[in-house]
Design an enzyme around this catalytic site. Structure first.
Site, PDB file in Angstrom:
ATOM      1  N   PRO A 158      -2.848  35.771 125.266  1.00 37.70           N
ATOM      2  CA  PRO A 158      -2.336  36.621 126.331  1.00 37.70           C
ATOM      3  C   PRO A 158      -1.031  37.334 125.980  1.00 37.70           C
ATOM      4  O   PRO A 158      -0.720  38.375 126.553  1.00 37.70           O
ATOM      5  CB  PRO A 158      -2.118  35.642 127.497  1.00 37.70           C
ATOM      6  CG  PRO A 158      -2.995  34.478 127.198  1.00 37.70           C
ATOM      7  CD  PRO A 158      -3.005  34.377 125.702  1.00 37.70           C
TER       8      PRO A 158
ATOM      9  N   HIS B 225      -4.228  18.088 113.319  1.00 35.35           N
ATOM     10  CA  HIS B 225      -3.163  17.253 113.868  1.00 35.35           C
ATOM     11  C   HIS B 225      -3.665  15.913 114.390  1.00 35.35           C
ATOM     12  O   HIS B 225      -2.929  15.190 115.064  1.00 35.35           O
ATOM     13  CB  HIS B 225      -2.423  18.003 114.974  1.00 35.35           C
ATOM     14  CG  HIS B 225      -1.652  19.186 114.462  1.00 35.35           C
ATOM     15  ND1 HIS B 225      -1.107  20.156 115.285  1.00 35.35           N
ATOM     16  CD2 HIS B 225      -1.350  19.580 113.202  1.00 35.35           C
ATOM     17  CE1 HIS B 225      -0.500  21.068 114.558  1.00 35.35           C
ATOM     18  NE2 HIS B 225      -0.631  20.742 113.290  1.00 35.35           N
TER      19      HIS B 225
ATOM     20  N   ASN C 229      -5.492  21.293 118.030  1.00 34.79           N
ATOM     21  CA  ASN C 229      -5.642  20.482 119.234  1.00 34.79           C
ATOM     22  C   ASN C 229      -6.116  19.073 118.872  1.00 34.79           C
ATOM     23  O   ASN C 229      -6.844  18.885 117.904  1.00 34.79           O
ATOM     24  CB  ASN C 229      -6.619  21.138 120.204  1.00 34.79           C
ATOM     25  CG  ASN C 229      -6.115  22.487 120.683  1.00 34.79           C
ATOM     26  OD1 ASN C 229      -4.912  22.743 120.683  1.00 34.79           O
ATOM     27  ND2 ASN C 229      -7.026  23.360 121.078  1.00 34.79           N
ATOM     28  N   VAL C 230      -5.724  18.118 119.704  1.00 37.03           N
ATOM     29  CA  VAL C 230      -6.019  16.711 119.416  1.00 37.03           C
ATOM     30  C   VAL C 230      -6.913  16.093 120.485  1.00 37.03           C
ATOM     31  O   VAL C 230      -7.032  14.871 120.566  1.00 37.03           O
ATOM     32  CB  VAL C 230      -4.708  15.895 119.281  1.00 37.03           C
ATOM     33  CG1 VAL C 230      -3.900  16.365 118.077  1.00 37.03           C
ATOM     34  CG2 VAL C 230      -3.862  15.969 120.556  1.00 37.03           C
TER      35      VAL C 230
ATOM     36  N   ALA D 134      -8.358  32.659 126.000  1.00 36.22           N
ATOM     37  CA  ALA D 134      -9.317  32.417 124.922  1.00 36.22           C
ATOM     38  C   ALA D 134     -10.758  32.689 125.326  1.00 36.22           C
ATOM     39  O   ALA D 134     -11.505  33.357 124.606  1.00 36.22           O
ATOM     40  CB  ALA D 134      -9.171  30.982 124.423  1.00 36.22           C
TER      41      ALA D 134
ATOM     42  N   GLY E  51      -5.513  31.358 120.726  1.00 29.08           N
ATOM     43  CA  GLY E  51      -4.725  30.497 121.594  1.00 29.08           C
ATOM     44  C   GLY E  51      -3.627  29.714 120.911  1.00 29.08           C
ATOM     45  O   GLY E  51      -3.301  28.605 121.342  1.00 29.08           O
ATOM     46  N   THR E  52      -3.041  30.276 119.854  1.00 28.24           N
ATOM     47  CA  THR E  52      -1.959  29.573 119.177  1.00 28.24           C
ATOM     48  C   THR E  52      -0.767  30.500 119.022  1.00 28.24           C
ATOM     49  O   THR E  52      -0.928  31.709 118.816  1.00 28.24           O
ATOM     50  CB  THR E  52      -2.396  29.037 117.801  1.00 28.24           C
ATOM     51  OG1 THR E  52      -1.280  28.404 117.158  1.00 28.24           O
ATOM     52  CG2 THR E  52      -2.917  30.136 116.900  1.00 28.24           C
ATOM     53  N   SER E  53       0.429  29.941 119.122  1.00 32.98           N
ATOM     54  CA  SER E  53       1.654  30.732 119.059  1.00 32.98           C
ATOM     55  C   SER E  53       1.983  31.201 117.653  1.00 32.98           C
ATOM     56  O   SER E  53       2.795  32.101 117.469  1.00 32.98           O
ATOM     57  CB  SER E  53       2.825  29.910 119.599  1.00 32.98           C
ATOM     58  OG  SER E  53       3.074  28.794 118.756  1.00 32.98           O
TER      59      SER E  53
ATOM     60  N   CYS F  72      -5.766   2.306 111.723  1.00 35.92           N
ATOM     61  CA  CYS F  72      -5.170   1.016 111.383  1.00 35.92           C
ATOM     62  C   CYS F  72      -3.904   1.217 110.548  1.00 35.92           C
ATOM     63  O   CYS F  72      -3.909   1.977 109.572  1.00 35.92           O
ATOM     64  CB  CYS F  72      -6.169   0.152 110.624  1.00 35.92           C
ATOM     65  SG  CYS F  72      -5.505  -1.460 110.147  1.00 35.92           S
TER      66      CYS F  72
END
Length: 245
Positions: free
Chosen positions: A215, A119, A102-103, A232, A188-190, A127
């Protein structure tokens, strides 16, 4: 392995590594990467905005998209899953490591410290000239593109784009943590985006226990010792024995 055994394994573990994905932040109201394509942005594919080629072609449009996403995550708040993971870090101390795809920066805002943002982070810019990373101003005061305070060069979103490598130092730290982990949590990640998805297999290869919270079944489910079919916050609460705050 059943839930009781999974809870015991986590409780006894000295080294715990966690990988989180979009499902964790979905409970804070943050849309997934592709679901963010609504309204004006629905005419763009994410790949048309999140790539070095897109930025070279039209940096103004790319920055407008990221500025909108930045405003969205700034309004969001950490949820129970973020807070439970921060609490698990406090319990495990130096034996805990969190790697996130997550970002949005919500793990840090919830109190997590031993983490790698694989990520990048929407709330910062990098910069193009000297590589300096700085926080963005508050959304209401932000006019993109930002300018580097050190060398005056234009700055880009501090995000890993399609076609770019993950930050080497962050990936190496995460790989070591998952190799050394007694228990790894995949939350929570595929399991479809590599190399991050491969971290679970590092723990598996070294004989550690790997537990999934999602889920639905994922690409990684066949390799899990135990899978909790829940969102989660509820999955983590069941695993650590606490109610999500």
């Amino acid at each position: 392995m059943n839930l009781a055994e999974a809870r015991t394994a986590l409780g006894n573990a000295r080294r715990v590594a966690v990988l989180t994905g979009a499902g964790v932040s979905a409970e804070s109201g943050i849309p997934t990467f592709r679901d963010a394509q609504t309204g004006h942005w629905a005419r763009f594919r994410p790949e048309d905005l999140a790539s070095p080629e897109a930025y070279r072609r039209d940096p103004e449009t790319v920055w407008q998209w990221y500025a909108g996403r930045y405003a969205d995550v700034t309004r969001a708040r950490p949820n129970g899953a973020h807070r439970l993971l921060a609490g698990l870090e406090r319990a495990k101390g130096d034996g805990f490591f969190l790697a996130t795809q997550n970002v949005d920066g919500l793990h840090t805002r919830a109190g997590s410290e031993h983490l790698a943002e694989l990520h990048g982070n929407l709330t910062t810019a990098r910069c193009e000239g000297c590589g300096t990373v700085t926080p963005l101003p508050q959304p209401e005061a932000f006019t993109p593109p930002p300018v580097c305070p050190g060398c005056g060069h234009r700055m880009r979103p501090n995000i890993v784009w399609f076609g770019e490598f993950l930050p080497e130092e962050a990936l190496e730290a995460a790989t070591r943590a998952f190799q050394d982990a007694d228990v790894a949590l995949i939350v929570g990640t595929s399991g479809m985006v590599y190399p991050a998805a491969g971290l679970a297999l590092e723990t598996r290869r070294e004989g550690g226990v790997v537990i999934e919270m999602n889920p639905e079944e994922t690409e990684l489910t066949p390799y899990m010792d135990f899978s909790l079919r829940d969102v989660a916050s509820k999955g983590l609460a069941a695993l650590v024995g606490e109610a999500p705050a």
